[in-house]
Design a protein around this motif. Structure first.
Motif, PDB file in Angstrom:
ATOM      1  N   TYR A   1       0.849  -1.190   0.000  1.00 36.10           N
ATOM      2  CA  TYR A   1       0.000   0.000   0.000  1.00 36.10           C
ATOM      3  C   TYR A   1       0.885   1.239   0.000  1.00 36.10           C
TER       4      TYR A   1
ATOM      5  N   HIS B   1      -3.686   1.404   6.522  1.00 36.45           N
ATOM      6  CA  HIS B   1      -4.488   0.291   5.997  1.00 36.45           C
ATOM      7  C   HIS B   1      -4.418  -0.858   7.002  1.00 36.45           C
TER       8      HIS B   1
ATOM      9  N   ASP C   1       0.158   5.138   0.370  1.00 31.93           N
ATOM     10  CA  ASP C   1      -0.957   6.005   0.711  1.00 31.93           C
ATOM     11  C   ASP C   1      -0.536   6.916   1.851  1.00 31.93           C
TER      12      ASP C   1
ATOM     13  N   VAL D   1       2.374   0.470   5.152  1.00 30.53           N
ATOM     14  CA  VAL D   1       1.994   1.525   4.222  1.00 30.53           C
ATOM     15  C   VAL D   1       3.209   2.426   4.002  1.00 30.53           C
TER      16      VAL D   1
END
Length: 102
Positions: free
Chosen positions: A6, A12, A8, A17
């Protein structure tokens, strides 16, 4: 269990992340470790070919990277950068681009 990368600005769950601004750092991602990459809340300026090359190297063979952007034009631009980075193809669906690794 498949490993998803991920990228971002939001968490998450318990998954790792990576911040979009960190994508171009050397050795930030393990090579060939992920079955899929999902990128959200990143700007086109953060998703240039060096950053996308790092994502490419982190993915296993025959996998995909899905990127959600603000517009179809941004998705086209990032798709072209993905080709420069080494992805074999890209597909634009609305404001998303799907990059494919061979």
């Amino acid at each position: 269990m498949s490993q998803v990368l991920y990228v971002d600005i939001a968490p998450h769950g318990n998954d790792k992340v990576v911040q979009p601004c960190d994508l171009d750092k050397p050795n930030i991602l393990e090579r060939g470790a992920y079955d899929e990459a999902i990128i959200a809340n990143a700007s086109t300026s953060q998703l240039y070919n060096k950053a996308l090359f790092n994502v490419l190297r982190a993915l296993k063979r025959g996998t995909k990277c899905t990127i959600t952007l603000k517009s179809k034009e941004d998705a086209e631009k990032v798709g072209e950068e993905g080709k420069v980075a080494g992805f074999v193809s890209y597909q634009v669906v609305g404001n998303k681009v799907i990059l494919s690794k061979s």
